[in-house]
Design an enzyme around this catalytic site. Structure first.
Site, PDB file in Angstrom:
ATOM      1  N   ARG A   1      -1.558  -9.913  12.325  1.00 17.00           N
ATOM      2  CA  ARG A   1      -2.017  -8.820  11.451  1.00 17.00           C
ATOM      3  C   ARG A   1      -2.831  -9.354  10.283  1.00 17.00           C
ATOM      4  O   ARG A   1      -3.838  -8.755   9.896  1.00 17.00           O
ATOM      5  CB  ARG A   1      -0.815  -8.016  10.932  1.00 17.00           C
ATOM      6  CG  ARG A   1      -0.242  -7.089  11.992  1.00 17.00           C
ATOM      7  CD  ARG A   1       1.183  -6.693  11.672  1.00 17.00           C
ATOM      8  NE  ARG A   1       1.296  -5.925  10.452  1.00 17.00           N
ATOM      9  CZ  ARG A   1       2.399  -5.895   9.703  1.00 17.00           C
ATOM     10  NH1 ARG A   1       3.455  -6.601  10.028  1.00 17.00           N
ATOM     11  NH2 ARG A   1       2.426  -5.146   8.620  1.00 17.00           N
TER      12      ARG A   1
ATOM     13  N   ARG B   1      11.090  -8.273   5.112  1.00 14.02           N
ATOM     14  CA  ARG B   1      11.151  -6.810   4.929  1.00 14.02           C
ATOM     15  C   ARG B   1      12.114  -6.168   5.939  1.00 14.02           C
ATOM     16  O   ARG B   1      12.055  -6.443   7.126  1.00 14.02           O
ATOM     17  CB  ARG B   1       9.744  -6.215   5.123  1.00 14.02           C
ATOM     18  CG  ARG B   1       9.736  -4.692   5.030  1.00 14.02           C
ATOM     19  CD  ARG B   1       8.373  -4.150   4.773  1.00 14.02           C
ATOM     20  NE  ARG B   1       7.469  -4.267   5.908  1.00 14.02           N
ATOM     21  CZ  ARG B   1       6.200  -3.864   5.877  1.00 14.02           C
ATOM     22  NH1 ARG B   1       5.700  -3.341   4.782  1.00 14.02           N
ATOM     23  NH2 ARG B   1       5.430  -4.002   6.942  1.00 14.02           N
TER      24      ARG B   1
ATOM     25  N   ARG C   1      10.790  -3.934  11.263  1.00 17.48           N
ATOM     26  CA  ARG C   1       9.661  -3.351  11.995  1.00 17.48           C
ATOM     27  C   ARG C   1       9.243  -4.308  13.102  1.00 17.48           C
ATOM     28  O   ARG C   1       9.202  -5.519  12.868  1.00 17.48           O
ATOM     29  CB  ARG C   1       8.488  -3.154  11.032  1.00 17.48           C
ATOM     30  CG  ARG C   1       8.252  -1.704  10.653  1.00 17.48           C
ATOM     31  CD  ARG C   1       7.266  -1.580   9.537  1.00 17.48           C
ATOM     32  NE  ARG C   1       5.898  -1.985   9.876  1.00 17.48           N
ATOM     33  CZ  ARG C   1       4.844  -1.766   9.094  1.00 17.48           C
ATOM     34  NH1 ARG C   1       5.004  -1.140   7.944  1.00 17.48           N
ATOM     35  NH2 ARG C   1       3.634  -2.160   9.438  1.00 17.48           N
TER      36      ARG C   1
ATOM     37  N   LYS D   1       0.824  -1.216   0.000  1.00 16.39           N
ATOM     38  CA  LYS D   1       0.000   0.000   0.000  1.00 16.39           C
ATOM     39  C   LYS D   1       0.860   1.270   0.000  1.00 16.39           C
ATOM     40  O   LYS D   1       0.619   2.178  -0.780  1.00 16.39           O
ATOM     41  CB  LYS D   1      -0.944   0.007   1.220  1.00 16.39           C
ATOM     42  CG  LYS D   1      -1.973  -1.118   1.192  1.00 16.39           C
ATOM     43  CD  LYS D   1      -2.976  -1.006   2.327  1.00 16.39           C
ATOM     44  CE  LYS D   1      -2.372  -1.244   3.685  1.00 16.39           C
ATOM     45  NZ  LYS D   1      -1.965  -2.637   3.960  1.00 16.39           N
TER      46      LYS D   1
ATOM     47  N   ARG E   1     -10.460   0.824   8.387  1.00 13.11           N
ATOM     48  CA  ARG E   1     -10.045  -0.561   8.567  1.00 13.11           C
ATOM     49  C   ARG E   1     -11.133  -1.388   9.247  1.00 13.11           C
ATOM     50  O   ARG E   1     -10.981  -2.592   9.392  1.00 13.11           O
ATOM     51  CB  ARG E   1      -8.805  -0.583   9.447  1.00 13.11           C
ATOM     52  CG  ARG E   1      -7.585  -1.196   8.802  1.00 13.11           C
ATOM     53  CD  ARG E   1      -6.446  -0.975   9.763  1.00 13.11           C
ATOM     54  NE  ARG E   1      -5.276  -1.725   9.468  1.00 13.11           N
ATOM     55  CZ  ARG E   1      -4.220  -1.239   8.832  1.00 13.11           C
ATOM     56  NH1 ARG E   1      -4.239  -0.045   8.318  1.00 13.11           N
ATOM     57  NH2 ARG E   1      -3.141  -1.976   8.703  1.00 13.11           N
TER      58      ARG E   1
HETATM   59  P1  ADP Z   1      -0.076  -3.045   7.566  1.00 15.11           P
HETATM   60  O1  ADP Z   1       1.066  -3.364   6.679  1.00 15.11           O
HETATM   61  O2  ADP Z   1      -0.256  -4.002   8.701  1.00 15.11           O
HETATM   62  O3  ADP Z   1      -1.314  -2.770   6.827  1.00 15.11           O
HETATM   63  P2  ADP Z   1       0.114  -0.306   8.450  1.00 15.11           P
HETATM   64  O4  ADP Z   1       1.440   0.376   8.368  1.00 15.11           O
HETATM   65  O5  ADP Z   1      -0.961   0.144   7.554  1.00 15.11           O
HETATM   66  O6  ADP Z   1       0.485  -1.815   8.295  1.00 15.11           O
HETATM   67  O7  ADP Z   1      -0.432  -0.235   9.949  1.00 15.11           O
HETATM   68  C1  ADP Z   1       0.364  -0.650  11.043  1.00 15.11           C
HETATM   69  C2  ADP Z   1      -0.485  -0.734  12.300  1.00 15.11           C
HETATM   70  O8  ADP Z   1      -1.073   0.552  12.606  1.00 15.11           O
HETATM   71  C3  ADP Z   1      -1.678  -1.681  12.232  1.00 15.11           C
HETATM   72  O9  ADP Z   1      -1.303  -3.027  12.477  1.00 15.11           O
HETATM   73  C4  ADP Z   1      -2.563  -1.096  13.342  1.00 15.11           C
HETATM   74  O10 ADP Z   1      -2.100  -1.457  14.617  1.00 15.11           O
HETATM   75  C5  ADP Z   1      -2.367   0.398  13.197  1.00 15.11           C
HETATM   76  N1  ADP Z   1      -3.391   1.024  12.335  1.00 15.11           N
HETATM   77  C6  ADP Z   1      -3.171   1.635  11.144  1.00 15.11           C
HETATM   78  N2  ADP Z   1      -4.304   2.113  10.633  1.00 15.11           N
HETATM   79  C7  ADP Z   1      -5.285   1.794  11.509  1.00 15.11           C
HETATM   80  C8  ADP Z   1      -6.696   1.976  11.543  1.00 15.11           C
HETATM   81  N3  ADP Z   1      -7.347   2.605  10.551  1.00 15.11           N
HETATM   82  N4  ADP Z   1      -7.387   1.495  12.609  1.00 15.11           N
HETATM   83  C9  ADP Z   1      -6.762   0.880  13.593  1.00 15.11           C
HETATM   84  N5  ADP Z   1      -5.452   0.660  13.629  1.00 15.11           N
HETATM   85  C10 ADP Z   1      -4.695   1.103  12.605  1.00 15.11           C
END
Ligand code: ADP
Length: 227
Positions: free
Chosen positions: A176, A132, A165, A18, A93
């Protein structure tokens, strides 16, 4: 006058790319973007009130509560430039987040007109996330895969440091992916009746995926993403 601004949400399991695709699209279209994951990690690193609140959750691969996320997005939307579209990477989400987003965008008169759904198999996601690493050093940070020897050597040669990470550890990756399947995938059914979902296969090179996304929005345009 028709409103040509792009109002897009980017979906996909962890590892689908993404953030990488957001960067391409930011160069291609007149949009601003918000990556909620990146923003939360920065807050966490900075030790802000929000960062301290979410740090443990992030490390466990759990979602931040809807109320906190919705308040954060509301604030971000307040500063949305009128002459540009927007791209949300990582929000909404959950269904409550999607409902709240609809309400906020309705108030602004700027409803979502595209949902990009990046599709990736679980095995590919596990491979990508497990390998990663982020290369921190002189210049901009770079995301690489540990099996990409050239990229690893390039990073080390410029004095970079390879960092994993905290949520890319094996048990957290599984968590996740499960959270994504349970909480975020149902959102596709929420948006499908509006005919705004563009599903795109996320395997292949970054350029190939970018091209597939762009094709969904610019059917007659040249399909080469701008570098
Ligand atoms: P991923 O690769 O898991 O999609 P992101 O970088 O988008 O990773 O998000 C990392 C973390 O940030 C998620 O696992 C969650 O804990 C938190 N997070 C991000 N966006 C949201 C959201 N809209 N609602 C709740 N938690 C979120």
């Amino acid at each position: 006058m028709p409103d040509n601004r792009m109002h897009i949400a980017l979906f996909g399991p962890p590892g689908a790319g993404k953030s990488t695709q957001s960067k391409f699209l930011l160069r291609r279209w007149p949009i601003v973007s918000l990556s909620t994951g990146k923003m939360l990690r920065e807050e966490s690193a900075a030790g802000s009130e929000l960062g301290l609140k979410v740090r443990d959750l992030l490390g466990r691969g759990e979602l931040v509560d809807d109320e906190t996320m919705i308040a954060t997005i509301r604030k971000w939307l307040e500063n949305l430039p009128a002459d540009k579209g927007f791209l949300l990477d990582g929000f909404p989400r959950t269904i409550p987040q999607a409902i709240a987003l609809d309400e906020m965008l309705e108030e602004l008169g700027r409803p979502l007109n595209g949902v990009v759904n990046l599709k990736l198999s679980v095995s590919e996601a596990v491979y990508r996330l497990g390998g990663r690493r982020i290369c921190y050093g002189v210049g901009p940070e770079e995301i690489i895969h540990i099996n990409d020897e050239d990229a690893v050597n390039r990073c080390l040669a410029r004095g970079g440091l390879l960092v994993q990470r905290s949520d890319d550890l094996p048990n957290v990756i599984v968590k996740r992916l499960n959270v994504h399947e349970a909480e975020t995938e149902p959102l596709l059914n929420y948006y499908r009746p509006r005919n705004i979902v563009h599903s795109v296969e996320a395997s292949g090179s970054q350029e190939e995926v970018a091209q597939r996304i762009v094709e969904g929005f610019e059917p007659k345009a040249s399909h080469t993403p701008k570098q």
